[in-house]
Scaffold this active site. Structure first.
Site, PDB file in Angstrom:
ATOM      1  CE  LYS A   1      13.491 -29.460 -18.127  1.00  0.00           C
ATOM      2  NZ  LYS A   1      12.817 -30.487 -17.271  1.00  0.00           N
TER       3      LYS A   1
ATOM      4  CG  HIS B   1       9.701 -28.842 -13.029  1.00  0.00           C
ATOM      5  ND1 HIS B   1       9.011 -30.043 -13.032  1.00  0.00           N
ATOM      6  CD2 HIS B   1      10.383 -28.802 -14.209  1.00  0.00           C
ATOM      7  CE1 HIS B   1       9.267 -30.699 -14.152  1.00  0.00           C
ATOM      8  NE2 HIS B   1      10.084 -29.970 -14.886  1.00  0.00           N
TER       9      HIS B   1
END
Length: 346
Positions: free
Chosen positions: A78, A96
């Site tokens: 992450k 992302h």
């Protein structure tokens, strides 16, 4: 193998992230092939640091990747911490950052400033564009499980990591003759298969839609389900499946949406009625007439199972860090980097 690339697995800064992209067993394979592996200390990782040490890995304090040699590949899952502002290493994680998500330009700017690169795991694909390592099955499984447990008033909050047997038991115990109607969009993909498996454990036979059905969306049929699990991932904007205005439809049944894809800050969000992720502390966001679950690290609820599956997929490619899939990752990164720079100077 003195010229083998160095691999450094960092501690995850998000407190709810229990997964690891590399298990001790697979780390041992890398070490046996001459790949130096360093693993940071982490109080939350599903696998003890001692298991990595026994596998032949070096260990280091949490966050010390910032001082690793510049040619190191830094492996994570992450988001990175906010510092340092200049990223000099090659980072492997889910960034992302390529679809206009919140914070994307800032992250790419940090790589530009430091000369490092992002090898985004979402874009590690074969020649046909199929992802080579993904948490999709377990994301779909957990997303559907949470939706069922919430709808049946069996969801324990805040969420905490479980084992597969424990979550299965909770789903079986929730079984009742309530006649719940569930719909899975993207039902034939990895996420969709996990969602279907969870519904089966809960005693529910879901309606399954894939490309053909979502391309010609029957919104009335969608709204005639109690639960929607969205497992559709798109790389370009498409007409939304559901907006706030659609909730005004008289007689709708839909009451719970579990957005497994969780593209909530991107133009590719197919469920723009929700614009923010939910959390382990507050997994359900209550909108007028609808409850939404949109957790962006769902598989971490089953950290050991999810990590073992993902690590097994990733291992062959960590043994070949210069291979074609990584070259494609790098090209995608450079294209996104150029796009951000061009937008800044437009």
């Amino acid at each position: 193998m003195s010229d083998a690339p160095r691999l450094w697995m960092r501690h995850e800064s998000r407190s709810s992230e229990r997964r690891a992209p590399l298990t001790p067993e697979d780390a041992a394979v890398l070490v046996a092939h001459g790949v130096p592996v360093t693993v940071e200390e982490s109080p939350q990782r599903a696998f003890p640091l001692g298991d990595y040490r026994a596998a032949g890995c070096a260990t280091a304090p949490a966050g010390s990747w910032t001082g690793a040699p510049a040619d190191t590949y830094v492996l994570g899952l992450k988001e990175l911490p906010e510092d340092p502002g200049r990223l000099i290493h090659r980072h492997i994680f889910f960034g992302h950052a390529y679809k206009g998500q919140s914070g994307a330009a800032e992250l790419l700017g940090r790589f530009t400033a430091g000369g490092g690169s992002l090898l985004d795991l979402e874009y590690l694909t074969d020649e046909d564009g199929r992802r080579l390592a993904a948490f999709g099955h377990w994301a779909g499984y957990v997303g559907a499980a949470l939706a069922v447990l919430h709808r049946r008033d069996r969801l324990t909050v805040p969420l905490a990591p479980l084992g597969r047997a424990e979550l299965d038991a909770a789903l079986r115990d929730s079984r009742t003759d309530d006649g719940l109607r569930a719909l899975v969009t993207g039902a034939l993909g990895r996420c969709g298969s996990g969602a279907r498996e969870a519904f089966a454990t809960a005693g529910i036979e879901p309606t399954c839609w894939d490309l053909a059905e979502t391309r010609r969306l029957d919104r009335a049929a969608l709204l005639d389900h109690d639960i929607l699990v969205n497992a559709v991932l798109t790389s370009r904007p498409v007409p939304p499946f559901l907006t706030a205005e659609h909730l005004d439809t008289p007689g709708r049944r839909l009451s719970v949406v579990s957005d497994v894809t969780c593209d909530v800050t991107s133009d590719c969000n197919v469920l723009p009625l929700n614009d923010r992720p939910t959390t382990w502390e507050q997994p359900v966001r209550r909108l007028p007439g609808l409850d939404v679950i949109a957790i962006d690290n769902l598989p971490s609820l089953l950290p050991a199972e999810a990590s073992r599956s993902f690590s097994a997929d990733l291992l062959p490619h960590l043994l070949d860090l210069g291979g074609p899939p990584w070259e494609r990752c790098l090209r995608t990164f450079h294209a996104a980097q150029r796009s951000v720079q061009e937008s800044a100077h437009a």
